[in-house]
Design an enzyme around this catalytic site. Structure first.
Site, PDB file in Angstrom:
ATOM      1  N   CYS A  88      10.873   2.098 -37.557  1.00  0.00           N
ATOM      2  CA  CYS A  88      12.098   2.559 -36.917  1.00  0.00           C
ATOM      3  C   CYS A  88      12.799   3.493 -37.893  1.00  0.00           C
ATOM      4  O   CYS A  88      13.242   3.055 -38.961  1.00  0.00           O
ATOM      5  CB  CYS A  88      12.990   1.359 -36.597  1.00  0.00           C
ATOM      6  SG  CYS A  88      14.557   1.866 -35.929  1.00  0.00           S
ATOM      7  N   CYS A  94      16.160   8.290 -31.220  1.00  0.00           N
ATOM      8  CA  CYS A  94      15.022   7.536 -31.762  1.00  0.00           C
ATOM      9  C   CYS A  94      14.541   8.297 -32.996  1.00  0.00           C
ATOM     10  O   CYS A  94      14.089   9.445 -32.890  1.00  0.00           O
ATOM     11  CB  CYS A  94      13.928   7.437 -30.708  1.00  0.00           C
ATOM     12  SG  CYS A  94      12.436   6.657 -31.334  1.00  0.00           S
TER      13      CYS A  94
HETATM   14  N1  LIG Z   1      11.131   0.991 -29.726  1.00  0.00           N
HETATM   15  C1  LIG Z   1      10.288   1.622 -30.699  1.00  0.00           C
HETATM   16  C2  LIG Z   1      10.673   1.329 -32.090  1.00  0.00           C
HETATM   17  C3  LIG Z   1      12.037   1.768 -32.449  1.00  0.00           C
HETATM   18  C4  LIG Z   1      12.069   3.197 -32.814  1.00  0.00           C
HETATM   19  C5  LIG Z   1      13.425   3.530 -33.296  1.00  0.00           C
HETATM   20  N2  LIG Z   1      14.389   3.728 -32.307  1.00  0.00           N
HETATM   21  C6  LIG Z   1      13.456   4.664 -34.282  1.00  0.00           C
HETATM   22  O1  LIG Z   1      14.556   5.088 -34.633  1.00  0.00           O
HETATM   23  O2  LIG Z   1      12.428   5.099 -34.774  1.00  0.00           O
HETATM   24  C7  LIG Z   1       8.843   1.126 -30.526  1.00  0.00           C
HETATM   25  O3  LIG Z   1       8.601   0.091 -29.895  1.00  0.00           O
HETATM   26  O4  LIG Z   1       7.944   1.806 -31.040  1.00  0.00           O
END
Ligand SMILES: N[C@@H](CCC[C@H](N)C(=O)O)C(=O)O
EC number: 5.1.1.7
Length: 321
Positions: free
Chosen positions: A75, A225
């Protein structure tokens, strides 16, 4: 009492739980239940729970539990906030944090704005291989700038793992409706991405300036993200060289604000280097008893605001002018 934090990177919101502060660490089932409960019910919810554990080779280890209880490999926005937490805890500005697949270099960066602390984090490893996403589409081993009419008729798609899986499409204008429909389809039972995928649509605004919106696996629509913006920046640098200046950072706008990325392309594309630079904002402190945490009883939590959000909002205001 155990102290937790509510934090965000570009308004991608998380709770941070430092397991090293506990008498007895939460097991995986407890972490999953607590993540779902916090992300649904506490302080307006969040996109995930960031869990800090001890590490043999790094200053700490970060685990990422999505809002639905699934575990993500990485993340990017979360890593910046965990970097700040560990930086303040150990009074260090440059160190490594262990994540599921790699030990990542992180460092304190100049404040993004008055009162808005920032960190720069390495995003790695990179893969385009179908086994690493994983995906399945005809006989293709990679999906790079590929028309996939089964997804949408007039858009091309690029799949990159960093190492969590991302599907990226550059569009003249982001359609929330199409992004939401595709995100739901590819995160339900489907033949293309059996483990789901984070889906990002990106609009190229100018040289080294893009907008990215993401439908996140395990979450749904998110303000930002971090790994998605990093993977999209890599795809942008590879596929739109006319709009990419390799000597400068890329400004990545998102519904929650803006981050910078630095892309160093390598002829072996997996060896390219990605860095994500942006805010690490702590909005609240929370105190809960360890007993209540283990029994997933979050009815009795002491909450205090940090006051940092007003500075972040001033930053957002400054970039929208
Ligand atoms: N939900 C994503 C992981 C989280 C990613 C995050 N928001 C970021 O900032 O990179 C997954 O399941 O891959």
């Amino acid at each position: 009492m155990v102290k937790l934090l509510k934090v965000h990177g570009s308004e991608n919101k998380f709770f941070i739980l430092d397991q090293t502060l506990l008498e007895t660490t939460l097991n995986d089932d407890e972490l999953k239940s607590v993540a779902i409960n916090f992300c649904d019910n506490i302080l307006g919810g969040a996109d995930g729970l960031l869990v800090i554990d001890t590490s043999e080779n790094c200053l700490g280890k970060m685990r990422v539990i999505n809002a639905d209880g699934s575990e993500a490999k990485m993340c990017g926005n979360g890593l910046r906030t965990v970097s700040r937490y560990l930086s303040e805890k150990y009074q260090l500005d440059n160190f490594k944090i262990e994540t599921m697949e790699s030990d990542l270099d992180v460092e304190k960066a100049p404040d993004l704005y008055n009162g808005v602390p920032a960190f720069s984090v390495e995003i790695s490893p990179i893969s385009f291989q179908k086994a690493d996403l994983p995906f399945s589409y005809k006989q293709n081993d990679e999906m790079i700038d590929m028309m996939v009419p089964e997804f949408l008729p007039d858009q091309s798609f690029t799949a990159i793992a960093v190492p969590n899986p991302h599907l990226i499409s550059f569009v003249p204008e982001v359609s929330q409706l199409e992004l939401g429909d595709l995100g739901q389809k590819l995160n339900g039972k489907n033949e293309y991405f059996p483990e789901g995928v984070n889906v990002s649509f990106s609009q190229i605004l100018d040289t080294n300036k893009i907008f990215v919106q993401t439908y996140e696996r395990g979450v749904g629509f998110t303000n930002a993200c971090g790994t998605g913006m990093s993977a999209t920046s890599l795809a942008f640098a590879m596929l739109h060289p006319d709009k990419f200046d390799p000597d400068k950072e890329i400004s990545v706008y998102n519904p929650g604000g803006m981050v910078k990325t630095k892309i160093t392309l390598n002829p072996v594309k997996e060896n390219s280097q990605l860095r994500l630079i942006g805010n690490a904002t702590f909005t609240h402190t929370l105190e809960v008893s360890e007993f209540n945490l283990h029994s997933n009883n979050l009815n009795d939590i002491d909450v205090a605001e940090t006051g940092e959000e007003k500075d972040y909002q001033a930053f957002v205001e400054s970039i929208s002018q």
